[in-house]
Design a protein around this motif. Structure first.
Motif: not given
Length: 307
Positions: A44-57, A246-257
């Motif tokens: 759960a501490t994987d950086p890919d998940e911490l962007r959703y679960t840790l306030e500093s990221r 996470d799978t197709l947009l490289g984890g970049d939430v800002t790409r969603v329109r």
């Protein structure tokens, strides 16, 4: 008649101030399964998940907009508008649309204005389209559109509206505005992932604002025609968007329109979602099924538009 279409459509928008904090975003992310181990090979501490679960990221998954401020006027808000007086046990969330004008801030205060944008008479049921515009001091943030299916409230001779495909247990309509193409794409999906739903997922997700007893109270669920409480459709909606990002947009939430889905069936807590994704120019088409019930359809006519 419990639904007065003319009165509902003529009603002024209902405006309210909404406020959210980083901890609301964190709670929402946990409610859709962030921090879990979907691929069974990382903590759960994987950086890919911490962007959703840790306030500093923290990055905000755009579907948080559907619950920001405790849930701006949507399904429940639509049921309290002038001209609408229905039994909550007869209500199903038929579909959800979301358009992003800017990335969702990790914290903010905004004004949400909700109104009934359309009322359709499906004969044995009615469909309410609840549209909410959200803006802050810097301008528009997002627009949501909740499509609400009310069993037993049709038959007054009103506009049937576009689309009449069945949904959960053959009851819910297709996306009224045709914003998502009907049916799965041809050919094999580009990616397929599975996401387990925790047995207590609905109890956790409801803390973000949707306290409908259908998702927690077995007696109420039976009265609504279900064997047991079902998962919120918007929880499945969030789980699915996270899988696509996470799978197709490289984890970049800002790409969603924009993101639109039809709720084609129910999910029971404890089941596994099989999410199939097809890449197309500027968008990802998606279908979701419940693995334990032979891939019974859960989300269909689903599209994530992106940059």
């Amino acid at each position: 008649m419990p639904i007065d279409a003319a009165l509902a459509l003529a009603a002024a928008p209902r405006c309210e101030e909404i406020t959210w904090r980083a901890q609301d975003v964190l709670l929402y992310h946990l409610g859709i399964g962030a921090g879990a181990d979907p691929d069974k090979d990382r903590p759960a501490t994987d950086p890919d998940e911490l962007r959703y679960t840790l306030e500093s990221r923290l990055h905000v998954l755009p579907s948080f907009a559907t619950v920001a401020g405790g849930g701006p006027p949507g399904v429940i808000g639509g049921l309290s508008m002038p001209g609408v007086d229905v039994d909550l046990a007869r209500v199903l969330h038929a579909g959800q649309g979301l358009t992003l004008h800017r990335p969702v801030p990790t914290a903010g205060t905004a004004t949400a204005g909700g109104r009934i944008a359309a009322v359709y008479d499906k004969g044995t049921a009615a469909v309410l389209v609840m549209r909410t515009e959200v803006a802050d001091a810097d301008g528009p943030l997002w627009t949501t559109e909740a499509r609400i299916f009310v069993r037993g409230e049709g038959g007054w001779g009103g506009d049937r509206g576009p689309g009449a495909l069945p949904g959960p247990h053959g009851t819910a309509p297709a996306c009224p505005h045709g914003t998502a193409p009907a049916g799965p794409p041809a050919g094999a999906p580009d990616r397929t992932v599975e996401r387990p739903v925790r047995p207590d997922q609905a109890l956790l997700y409801r803390l973000s604002g949707d306290r409908n007893p259908l998702h927690a109270d077995p007696a109420f669920a039976r009265r609504a025609g279900f064997d047991r409480p079902i998962l919120h459709g918007l929880c499945t909606y969030g789980i699915t968007l996270k899988a696509v990002v996470d799978t197709l947009l490289g984890g970049d939430v800002t790409r969603v329109r924009a993101y639109d889905a039809r709720f084609a069936g129910v999910v029971y807590p404890g089941e596994t979602l099989r999410i199939r994704m097809w890449r197309e120019e500027g968008r990802v088409r998606v279908t979701v099924g419940a693995v334990e019930r032979g891939d019974a359809p859960v989300l269909s006519d689903t599209v994530v538009r992106h940059t």
